[in-house]
Write a protein that holds these residues in place. Structure first.
Motif, PDB file in Angstrom:
ATOM      1  N   VAL A 189      36.082  31.547  25.484  1.00  0.00           N
ATOM      2  CA  VAL A 189      35.354  32.032  26.669  1.00  0.00           C
ATOM      3  C   VAL A 189      33.986  32.541  26.221  1.00  0.00           C
ATOM      4  CG1 VAL A 189      37.418  32.725  27.981  1.00  0.00           C
ATOM      5  CG2 VAL A 189      36.295  34.379  26.464  1.00  0.00           C
ATOM      6  N   PRO A 190      33.009  32.602  27.129  1.00  0.00           N
ATOM      7  CA  PRO A 190      31.717  33.202  26.770  1.00  0.00           C
ATOM      8  C   PRO A 190      31.914  34.651  26.329  1.00  0.00           C
ATOM      9  CG  PRO A 190      31.563  32.071  28.883  1.00  0.00           C
ATOM     10  CD  PRO A 190      33.017  32.106  28.513  1.00  0.00           C
ATOM     11  N   ALA A 191      31.096  35.094  25.388  1.00  0.00           N
ATOM     12  CA  ALA A 191      31.193  36.482  24.920  1.00  0.00           C
ATOM     13  C   ALA A 191      30.992  37.453  26.079  1.00  0.00           C
ATOM     14  CB  ALA A 191      30.153  36.728  23.828  1.00  0.00           C
ATOM     15  N   TYR A 192      30.280  36.997  27.105  1.00  0.00           N
ATOM     16  CA  TYR A 192      29.959  37.841  28.246  1.00  0.00           C
ATOM     17  C   TYR A 192      31.122  38.033  29.217  1.00  0.00           C
ATOM     18  CZ  TYR A 192      25.302  39.694  29.237  1.00  0.00           C
ATOM     19  OH  TYR A 192      24.190  40.490  29.327  1.00  0.00           O
ATOM     20  N   PHE A 193      32.172  37.212  29.087  1.00  0.00           N
ATOM     21  CA  PHE A 193      33.286  37.297  30.036  1.00  0.00           C
ATOM     22  C   PHE A 193      33.900  38.691  30.013  1.00  0.00           C
ATOM     23  CE2 PHE A 193      35.415  33.114  31.564  1.00  0.00           C
ATOM     24  CZ  PHE A 193      34.233  32.726  32.169  1.00  0.00           C
ATOM     25  N   ASN A 194      34.116  39.243  31.205  1.00  0.00           N
ATOM     26  CA  ASN A 194      34.749  40.561  31.306  1.00  0.00           C
ATOM     27  C   ASN A 194      36.272  40.411  31.308  1.00  0.00           C
ATOM     28  OD1 ASN A 194      35.523  39.796  33.900  1.00  0.00           O
ATOM     29  ND2 ASN A 194      33.772  40.794  34.860  1.00  0.00           N
ATOM     30  N   ASP A 195      36.943  41.535  31.452  1.00  0.00           N
ATOM     31  CA  ASP A 195      38.411  41.557  31.385  1.00  0.00           C
ATOM     32  C   ASP A 195      39.029  40.654  32.455  1.00  0.00           C
ATOM     33  OD1 ASP A 195      40.999  42.641  30.506  1.00  0.00           O
ATOM     34  OD2 ASP A 195      41.022  43.613  32.465  1.00  0.00           O
ATOM     35  N   ALA A 196      38.496  40.713  33.685  1.00  0.00           N
ATOM     36  CA  ALA A 196      39.061  39.911  34.794  1.00  0.00           C
ATOM     37  C   ALA A 196      38.920  38.422  34.499  1.00  0.00           C
ATOM     38  CB  ALA A 196      38.355  40.250  36.104  1.00  0.00           C
ATOM     39  N   GLN A 197      37.782  38.036  33.928  1.00  0.00           N
ATOM     40  CA  GLN A 197      37.547  36.623  33.633  1.00  0.00           C
ATOM     41  C   GLN A 197      38.423  36.134  32.486  1.00  0.00           C
ATOM     42  OE1 GLN A 197      33.327  37.552  33.362  1.00  0.00           O
ATOM     43  NE2 GLN A 197      32.874  35.882  34.751  1.00  0.00           N
ATOM     44  N   ARG A 198      38.635  36.995  31.485  1.00  0.00           N
ATOM     45  CA  ARG A 198      39.505  36.623  30.358  1.00  0.00           C
ATOM     46  C   ARG A 198      40.951  36.489  30.835  1.00  0.00           C
ATOM     47  NH1 ARG A 198      36.739  37.612  25.293  1.00  0.00           N
ATOM     48  NH2 ARG A 198      34.631  38.240  25.893  1.00  0.00           N
ATOM     49  N   GLN A 199      41.377  37.434  31.685  1.00  0.00           N
ATOM     50  CA  GLN A 199      42.738  37.385  32.211  1.00  0.00           C
ATOM     51  C   GLN A 199      42.938  36.139  33.075  1.00  0.00           C
ATOM     52  OE1 GLN A 199      45.321  39.362  31.322  1.00  0.00           O
ATOM     53  NE2 GLN A 199      46.543  37.928  32.500  1.00  0.00           N
ATOM     54  N   ALA A 200      41.915  35.798  33.859  1.00  0.00           N
ATOM     55  CA  ALA A 200      41.990  34.598  34.708  1.00  0.00           C
ATOM     56  C   ALA A 200      42.145  33.348  33.835  1.00  0.00           C
ATOM     57  CB  ALA A 200      40.737  34.489  35.579  1.00  0.00           C
ATOM     58  N   THR A 201      41.463  33.324  32.697  1.00  0.00           N
ATOM     59  CA  THR A 201      41.558  32.178  31.777  1.00  0.00           C
ATOM     60  C   THR A 201      42.964  32.088  31.193  1.00  0.00           C
ATOM     61  OG1 THR A 201      39.213  32.480  31.238  1.00  0.00           O
ATOM     62  CG2 THR A 201      40.502  31.077  29.760  1.00  0.00           C
ATOM     63  N   ARG A 202      43.537  33.234  30.821  1.00  0.00           N
ATOM     64  CA  ARG A 202      44.922  33.258  30.310  1.00  0.00           C
ATOM     65  C   ARG A 202      45.892  32.733  31.373  1.00  0.00           C
ATOM     66  NH1 ARG A 202      46.576  36.047  25.948  1.00  0.00           N
ATOM     67  NH2 ARG A 202      45.005  37.203  24.790  1.00  0.00           N
ATOM     68  N   ASP A 203      45.704  33.220  32.612  1.00  0.00           N
ATOM     69  CA  ASP A 203      46.594  32.809  33.712  1.00  0.00           C
ATOM     70  C   ASP A 203      46.508  31.299  33.945  1.00  0.00           C
ATOM     71  OD1 ASP A 203      47.370  35.419  34.052  1.00  0.00           O
ATOM     72  OD2 ASP A 203      46.066  35.809  35.762  1.00  0.00           O
ATOM     73  N   ALA A 204      45.292  30.760  33.860  1.00  0.00           N
ATOM     74  CA  ALA A 204      45.109  29.315  34.058  1.00  0.00           C
ATOM     75  C   ALA A 204      45.854  28.535  32.979  1.00  0.00           C
ATOM     76  CB  ALA A 204      43.619  28.968  34.030  1.00  0.00           C
ATOM     77  N   GLY A 205      45.800  29.036  31.734  1.00  0.00           N
ATOM     78  CA  GLY A 205      46.522  28.387  30.640  1.00  0.00           C
ATOM     79  C   GLY A 205      48.020  28.396  30.879  1.00  0.00           C
ATOM     80  N   LYS A 206      48.517  29.548  31.305  1.00  0.00           N
ATOM     81  CA  LYS A 206      49.959  29.677  31.564  1.00  0.00           C
ATOM     82  C   LYS A 206      50.396  28.722  32.676  1.00  0.00           C
ATOM     83  CE  LYS A 206      51.773  33.454  33.507  1.00  0.00           C
ATOM     84  NZ  LYS A 206      52.180  34.870  33.637  1.00  0.00           N
TER      85      LYS A 206
END
Length: 618
Positions: free
Chosen positions: A158-175
């Protein structure tokens, strides 16, 4: 102060298993692995095809979903049902993207400006998480086809700029795509690994990673010493990238041909055709001095010099970010030893020239800038698989930790595989007027409903002063210290009310139990996502019904009979929809009620402002 002490079990990974690296990009996405023979990172591709999969999703009339090159063809012929740049919407509310709404050819819903956006395709509503999962699912299928082996574990960047919500959304998409996401790593760290930086434990270097992708720009200053990456500073713009270069060309042509912006707003197909031609022009100008094409009878011309002039303000913005990052790192440009270029947009000659001039040295772009991040993710995946013993991996949390929110949903504060020690917090508020207490229930697990996860502890925060719903701000903080002990704190910020409670330590799960919980979460990801979406739709609809009811009570006399009747009918339709298990129907009826009531609120606001200004001179 509420403190709950829990010993969190540590996770373990099987040796020698295939873990892929994934670059989930705004414009293109791809998968990479460490080649078993050469031990070098390689991007996966079939024969002479590209390793890049366009991050585009098309929804067909028959419910058929296609991703990648095939979907990209529909950008011209069916733009309303073709989603691009979904990564720009990850973890975003409508407020975050409203100034860029015209960029999207598809419908972005703004029913609640604070909650995460939804995308409407026909009569169905999708979250950015669901859209990104379609891309990840395609990458997983493609990787399995090429490798002829199941792919279940991944490192996603993810971009270094991604906040917690964006990182969590990326994890959820992977799952949701059937992947166990072992790590979310920053793109600049991945790019550094791909260049071999930091792999030599004796090496010490200060580097800059300039990452200009399709939709985001990041500049990161990293110090690498003894195989450890330390981020000295980051800067950037989550809304600046190659897409904006395309837009600059398209707007240049719009102005040249006197096309009415209002006409363009309603003619999504023409807007999309112009965008695609602009992208073609940008790529062509990387190797030529001019570009010419015909579109619907319009002669489209642009020279390299004109293009450079158009994008100069955008490039200057990135250079300002570079200067800010250097200032934050307390370094001069001359102290940077290597400048790594990442992202397809760094191929633009004017970009290379500007970056080279700023950092006073030639840029390092010897690794394919489109593939460099995925290749680095593969290096990280290899380290996690235990194949690279030179790297020390810190302890991690084996399962996600979070609290229960409205409707029995699990809200994750610390995602699984986070390095410890770690601290995380989030703000919550009350749902009812005058609510004086809030129950904080702590859970461990990967499922979307708390009922499917493991309850660790629970306590009540009491003594919240009586305030309207939504006004109190309750800060819930999680801290896992170096010993793996979890401490949970809760405090109402407006009043300063705090609560403390002691809970007996509860011990972690066995590796087998952790593995089973992970398998369950991936197996049920699809149904969990549907359940979460249904609960969220019901929560939103219930909130809207309450708000409209209060609004009508207060402003009854300012609305005519037809308006009251239309509102009552829409409210009844929404209440009926709430009795059914159809998320899309609830969202449709919510949107219809929103459309009816929005003009009333605006009109009543105008009346209130008019009354307030009566007799006052401006």
């Amino acid at each position: 102060m509420a403190k709950i002490s829990i010993n969190i079990a540590t996770g373990s990974l099987q040796q020698k298993e295939m873990i892929v690296g994934i670059d989930l990009g705004t414009t293109n996405s791809l998968v990479a692995i460490i080649h078993p023979e050469s031990k070098k990172p390689v991007a996966l591709k079939e024969h002479n095809s590209s390793s890049l999969v366009p991050s585009v999703i098309h929804f067909g009339q028959n419910g058929n979903v296609v991703v990648g090159e095939e979907a990209r063809l529909y950008l011209e012929t069916d733009p309303r049902n073709t989603i691009f740049s979904a990564k720009r919407l990850m973890g975003k509310s409508y407020n975050d993207i409203k100034s860029h709404e015209d960029f999207f050819a598809y419908k972005v819903i703004d029913d609640d400006k604070e909650s995460l956006v939804k995308i409407q395709v026909g009569d169905k509503f999708y979250s950015p998480v669901e859209l990104s999962s379609f891309i990840l699912k395609e990458l997983k299928t493609r990787a399995e086809h090429i490798l002829k082996t199941p792919v279940a574990k991944a490192v996603i960047t993810v971009p270094a700029y991604f906040n917690d919500a964006q990182r969590q959304a990326t994890r959820d998409a992977g799952k949701l795509a059937g992947l166990d996401v072992l790590r979310i790593i920053n793109e600049p760290t991945a790019a550094s690994l791909a260049y071999g930086l930091g792999l030599n434990s004796d090496e010490e270097k200060t580097i800059a990673v300039y990452d200009l992708g399709g939709g985001t720009f990041d500049i990161s200053i990293l110090k690498i010493a003894g195989g450890i990456f330390e981020v000295l500073s980051t800067n950037g713009d989550t809304y600046l990238g190659g897409d904006d270069f395309d837009r600059a060309i398209a707007e240049y042509w719009v102005e040249k041909h006197g096309i009415d912006n209002e006409q363009l707003r309603h003619n999504k197909e023409l807007a999309q055709l112009l965008r695609l031609k602009a992208e073609e022009a940008k790529k062509h100008l990387g190797m030529a001095d001019g570009f010419a094409a015909t579109l619907r009878g319009m002669e489209l011309h642009i020279s390299r010099k004109e293009f450079d002039g158009l994008v100069k303000p955008l490039i200057d913005k990135t250079i300002k970010c570079c200067a800010a990052a250097l200032k934050d790192a307390a370094l001069a440009a001359g102290e940077i030893e290597t400048v790594v270029m990442v992202g397809g947009s760094t191929r633009v000659p004017a970009v290379k020239e500007a970056v080279s001039k700023f950092f006073e040295q030639p840029v390092n772009d010897s690794v394919n800038p489109d593939e460099v991040v995925a290749l680095g993710a593969a290096v990280q995946a290899d380290i996690l698989a235990g194949n690279n013993k030179d790297f020390l991996l810190l302890d991690i949390t084996p399962l996600s930790l979070g609290i229960e929110t409205s409707g029995g949903l699990m809200d994750v504060l610390i995602p699984r595989n986070s390095k410890i020690p770690i601290k995380a917090g989030r703000q919550y508020t009350t749902q009812k007027d005058g609510q004086s207490g809030m129950r904080i229930s702590v859970y461990q697990g990967e499922r979307d409903l708390v009922n499917d996860n493991r309850k660790l502890a629970e306590f009540n925060l009491t003594g919240i002063p009586a305030m309207p719903a939504g006004l109190p701000k309750v800060d819930v903080g999680f801290l896992i210290n170096a010993d793996g002990i979890l401490m949970v704190t809760a405090k109402e910020l407006r009043s300063g009310v705090e609560q403390s409670i002691k809970v007996k330590p509860q011990y972690g799960l066995t590796d087998d139990e952790v593995e089973q919980m992970l398998q369950d979460s991936i197996q049920h990801a699809g149904t969990d996502m549907q359940t979460r979406a249904l609960v969220e739709a019901r929560n939103e609809a219930g909130h809207l019904l309450e708000t409209v009811e209060k609004f009508i009570d207060r402003n009854n006399s300012l609305l005519n009979r037809d308006e009251l009747s239309a509102t009552a009918t829409a409210m009844q339709a929404l209440q009926l929809a709430l009795t059914m298990d159809d998320k899309n129907l609830i969202r449709t009826k919510t949107e219809e009620l929103n459309e009816i009531t929005r003009p009333f609120a605006e009109r009543i606001m105008d009346i209130a402002v008019g009354e307030a200004l009566k007799g006052q001179k401006l």
